[in-house]
Design a protein around this motif. Structure first.
Motif, PDB file in Angstrom:
ATOM      1  N   SER A 175       0.841  -1.190   0.000  1.00 47.93           N
ATOM      2  CA  SER A 175       0.000   0.000   0.000  1.00 47.93           C
ATOM      3  C   SER A 175       0.878   1.243   0.000  1.00 47.93           C
ATOM      4  O   SER A 175       1.895   1.274   0.691  1.00 47.93           O
ATOM      5  N   SER A 176       0.484   2.245  -0.749  1.00 48.58           N
ATOM      6  CA  SER A 176       1.261   3.483  -0.728  1.00 48.58           C
ATOM      7  C   SER A 176       0.883   4.341   0.482  1.00 48.58           C
ATOM      8  O   SER A 176       1.691   5.119   0.968  1.00 48.58           O
ATOM      9  N   ASP A 177      -0.326   4.177   0.992  1.00 51.01           N
ATOM     10  CA  ASP A 177      -0.764   4.960   2.147  1.00 51.01           C
ATOM     11  C   ASP A 177      -0.314   4.358   3.477  1.00 51.01           C
ATOM     12  O   ASP A 177       0.117   5.077   4.368  1.00 51.01           O
ATOM     13  N   GLU A 178      -0.478   3.056   3.613  1.00 53.20           N
ATOM     14  CA  GLU A 178      -0.121   2.370   4.853  1.00 53.20           C
ATOM     15  C   GLU A 178       0.687   1.112   4.547  1.00 53.20           C
ATOM     16  O   GLU A 178       0.182  -0.002   4.637  1.00 53.20           O
ATOM     17  N   PRO A 179       1.964   1.290   4.172  1.00 53.51           N
ATOM     18  CA  PRO A 179       2.767   0.105   3.834  1.00 53.51           C
ATOM     19  C   PRO A 179       2.950  -0.804   5.056  1.00 53.51           C
ATOM     20  O   PRO A 179       3.251  -0.326   6.139  1.00 53.51           O
ATOM     21  N   ALA A 180       2.731  -2.092   4.838  1.00 53.95           N
ATOM     22  CA  ALA A 180       2.878  -3.061   5.925  1.00 53.95           C
ATOM     23  C   ALA A 180       3.817  -4.191   5.550  1.00 53.95           C
ATOM     24  O   ALA A 180       4.486  -4.764   6.409  1.00 53.95           O
ATOM     25  N   HIS A 211      27.433  -5.444  -4.383  1.00 60.76           N
ATOM     26  CA  HIS A 211      28.783  -4.887  -4.296  1.00 60.76           C
ATOM     27  C   HIS A 211      29.502  -4.952  -5.648  1.00 60.76           C
ATOM     28  O   HIS A 211      30.518  -4.290  -5.841  1.00 60.76           O
ATOM     29  N   GLU A 212      28.975  -5.746  -6.568  1.00 58.62           N
ATOM     30  CA  GLU A 212      29.541  -5.834  -7.918  1.00 58.62           C
ATOM     31  C   GLU A 212      28.774  -4.938  -8.887  1.00 58.62           C
ATOM     32  O   GLU A 212      28.958  -5.019 -10.092  1.00 58.62           O
ATOM     33  N   ALA A 213      27.875  -4.109  -8.347  1.00 63.16           N
ATOM     34  CA  ALA A 213      27.064  -3.165  -9.120  1.00 63.16           C
ATOM     35  C   ALA A 213      26.071  -3.851 -10.059  1.00 63.16           C
ATOM     36  O   ALA A 213      25.694  -3.295 -11.074  1.00 63.16           O
ATOM     37  N   GLN A 214      25.665  -5.039  -9.706  1.00 66.03           N
ATOM     38  CA  GLN A 214      24.566  -5.665 -10.428  1.00 66.03           C
ATOM     39  C   GLN A 214      23.276  -5.178  -9.787  1.00 66.03           C
ATOM     40  O   GLN A 214      23.265  -4.749  -8.628  1.00 66.03           O
ATOM     41  N   VAL A 215      22.193  -5.224 -10.532  1.00 63.68           N
ATOM     42  CA  VAL A 215      20.895  -4.852  -9.985  1.00 63.68           C
ATOM     43  C   VAL A 215      20.074  -6.138  -9.870  1.00 63.68           C
ATOM     44  O   VAL A 215      19.916  -6.869 -10.841  1.00 63.68           O
ATOM     45  N   LYS A 216      19.603  -6.405  -8.658  1.00 60.77           N
ATOM     46  CA  LYS A 216      18.784  -7.591  -8.412  1.00 60.77           C
ATOM     47  C   LYS A 216      17.393  -7.146  -8.016  1.00 60.77           C
ATOM     48  O   LYS A 216      17.213  -6.132  -7.353  1.00 60.77           O
ATOM     49  N   GLU A 217      16.431  -7.969  -8.421  1.00 56.42           N
ATOM     50  CA  GLU A 217      15.041  -7.657  -8.122  1.00 56.42           C
ATOM     51  C   GLU A 217      14.336  -8.955  -7.776  1.00 56.42           C
ATOM     52  O   GLU A 217      14.550  -9.972  -8.424  1.00 56.42           O
ATOM     53  N   VAL A 218      13.500  -8.920  -6.741  1.00 58.35           N
ATOM     54  CA  VAL A 218      12.803 -10.123  -6.324  1.00 58.35           C
ATOM     55  C   VAL A 218      11.387  -9.781  -5.878  1.00 58.35           C
ATOM     56  O   VAL A 218      11.168  -8.814  -5.150  1.00 58.35           O
ATOM     57  N   LEU A 219      10.440 -10.560  -6.375  1.00 54.56           N
ATOM     58  CA  LEU A 219       9.063 -10.460  -5.902  1.00 54.56           C
ATOM     59  C   LEU A 219       8.965 -11.237  -4.595  1.00 54.56           C
ATOM     60  O   LEU A 219       9.634 -12.257  -4.417  1.00 54.56           O
ATOM     61  N   VAL A 220       8.116 -10.774  -3.693  1.00 51.95           N
ATOM     62  CA  VAL A 220       7.995 -11.373  -2.374  1.00 51.95           C
ATOM     63  C   VAL A 220       6.633 -12.059  -2.253  1.00 51.95           C
ATOM     64  O   VAL A 220       5.595 -11.426  -2.443  1.00 51.95           O
ATOM     65  N   ILE A 221       6.656 -13.352  -1.928  1.00 49.72           N
ATOM     66  CA  ILE A 221       5.404 -14.065  -1.659  1.00 49.72           C
ATOM     67  C   ILE A 221       4.895 -13.580  -0.305  1.00 49.72           C
ATOM     68  O   ILE A 221       5.602 -13.678   0.700  1.00 49.72           O
ATOM     69  N   PRO A 222       3.674 -13.041  -0.266  1.00 49.87           N
ATOM     70  CA  PRO A 222       3.168 -12.515   1.006  1.00 49.87           C
ATOM     71  C   PRO A 222       2.941 -13.633   2.018  1.00 49.87           C
ATOM     72  O   PRO A 222       2.419 -14.686   1.676  1.00 49.87           O
ATOM     73  N   ASP A 223       3.331 -13.385   3.231  1.00 48.38           N
ATOM     74  CA  ASP A 223       3.089 -14.327   4.312  1.00 48.38           C
ATOM     75  C   ASP A 223       1.606 -14.281   4.672  1.00 48.38           C
ATOM     76  O   ASP A 223       0.974 -13.229   4.604  1.00 48.38           O
ATOM     77  N   ASP A 224       1.054 -15.417   5.060  1.00 49.49           N
ATOM     78  CA  ASP A 224      -0.362 -15.476   5.433  1.00 49.49           C
ATOM     79  C   ASP A 224      -0.696 -14.465   6.532  1.00 49.49           C
ATOM     80  O   ASP A 224      -1.761 -13.845   6.521  1.00 49.49           O
ATOM     81  N   GLU A 225       0.227 -14.294   7.477  1.00 52.82           N
ATOM     82  CA  GLU A 225       0.018 -13.366   8.590  1.00 52.82           C
ATOM     83  C   GLU A 225      -0.155 -11.923   8.075  1.00 52.82           C
ATOM     84  O   GLU A 225      -0.969 -11.166   8.596  1.00 52.82           O
ATOM     85  N   TRP A 226       0.612 -11.552   7.059  1.00 56.07           N
ATOM     86  CA  TRP A 226       0.487 -10.209   6.483  1.00 56.07           C
ATOM     87  C   TRP A 226      -0.893 -10.034   5.861  1.00 56.07           C
ATOM     88  O   TRP A 226      -1.532  -9.001   6.020  1.00 56.07           O
ATOM     89  N   GLU A 280      -3.642 -11.529   6.535  1.00 54.91           N
ATOM     90  CA  GLU A 280      -4.736 -11.539   7.499  1.00 54.91           C
ATOM     91  C   GLU A 280      -5.082 -10.120   7.947  1.00 54.91           C
ATOM     92  O   GLU A 280      -6.225  -9.826   8.264  1.00 54.91           O
ATOM     93  N   GLN A 281      -4.070  -9.250   7.957  1.00 51.77           N
ATOM     94  CA  GLN A 281      -4.268  -7.911   8.496  1.00 51.77           C
ATOM     95  C   GLN A 281      -4.269  -6.807   7.438  1.00 51.77           C
ATOM     96  O   GLN A 281      -4.707  -5.687   7.714  1.00 51.77           O
ATOM     97  N   HIS A 282      -3.754  -7.093   6.252  1.00 53.09           N
ATOM     98  CA  HIS A 282      -3.603  -6.069   5.219  1.00 53.09           C
ATOM     99  C   HIS A 282      -3.913  -6.661   3.849  1.00 53.09           C
ATOM    100  O   HIS A 282      -3.852  -7.868   3.661  1.00 53.09           O
ATOM    101  N   ARG A 283      -4.186  -5.791   2.904  1.00 50.01           N
ATOM    102  CA  ARG A 283      -4.438  -6.272   1.545  1.00 50.01           C
ATOM    103  C   ARG A 283      -3.442  -5.639   0.578  1.00 50.01           C
ATOM    104  O   ARG A 283      -2.751  -4.689   0.909  1.00 50.01           O
ATOM    105  N   ILE A 284      -3.388  -6.194  -0.614  1.00 46.39           N
ATOM    106  CA  ILE A 284      -2.528  -5.662  -1.660  1.00 46.39           C
ATOM    107  C   ILE A 284      -3.363  -4.674  -2.473  1.00 46.39           C
ATOM    108  O   ILE A 284      -4.350  -5.058  -3.095  1.00 46.39           O
ATOM    109  N   GLU A 285      -2.958  -3.424  -2.421  1.00 48.67           N
ATOM    110  CA  GLU A 285      -3.671  -2.375  -3.147  1.00 48.67           C
ATOM    111  C   GLU A 285      -3.061  -2.195  -4.530  1.00 48.67           C
ATOM    112  O   GLU A 285      -1.923  -2.609  -4.779  1.00 48.67           O
ATOM    113  N   PRO A 286      -3.793  -1.554  -5.440  1.00 44.08           N
ATOM    114  CA  PRO A 286      -3.205  -1.254  -6.754  1.00 44.08           C
ATOM    115  C   PRO A 286      -1.905  -0.481  -6.581  1.00 44.08           C
ATOM    116  O   PRO A 286      -1.793   0.379  -5.697  1.00 44.08           O
TER     117      PRO A 286
END
Length: 171
Positions: free
Chosen positions: A14-19, A29-44, A46-52
């Protein structure tokens, strides 16, 4: 020359209330750029949703292409031999990093500081440097990978890091 700094950014649920994070992008350290998507934990979820969000990331994409917190932490522990990581939005990114560590009952081994301070310590005004590059899009509106690449390019152009250490950036 000292190892390169690690620059990081993230996309939150969320841009308003990031959780919790949806995506992390960082330089190595080698100046590579890494990117990873995060699988949301069930606990997250339960309390928050994924907004646009700006990247149109949704829960299905995260489950299909993302990584569990434990996998991300294993990579960070292996890769981050530093006390400090630099980011454009230290408070927000700290919260997202802590969410990943907290879910596994751990604490980060590094602190998160503002990228402006890293440049200022080296006598470079980041905002001026961005303007000199002709960049009209504010840094916080750039896609995560472009933000990290831009920061690395500015550091190279101001002689703060050796361009020979950066295979991804062409002079």
């Amino acid at each position: 020359m000292a190892s390169l700094p690690i620059f990081m950014t993230a996309v939150a649920n969320s841009s308003d209330e990031p959780a919790f994070p949806l995506l992390f992008t960082w330089s190595t350290h080698e100046a590579q750029v890494k990117e990873v998507l995060v699988i949301p934990d069930d606990e997250w979820l339960e309390q928050h949703r994924i907004e646009p969000n700006a990247l149109d990331l949704d829960e299905q994409q995260l489950y299909e292409f993302g990584y569990e917190a434990s996998d991300i932490l294993a990579e960070w522990i292996n890769e981050f031999d530093t006390d400090v990581i630099y980011t454009l939005e230290p408070e927000a990114i700290s919260l997202l990093i802590e969410a990943v560590y907290d879910i596994k009952g751990m604490e980060p081994s590094f602190e998160v500081q503002g990228i402006h301070s890293w440049f200022e310590e080296r006598d470079v005004d980041l905002d001026d440097a961005v303007a000199q590059l002709g960049q009209t899009t504010p840094l916080h509106l750039l896609p995560p990978d472009e933000l990290i690449i831009q920061l690395l390019q500015i550091a190279v152009e101001h002689g703060l890091i050796d361009p020979s250490d950066i295979p991804a950036i062409e002079d």
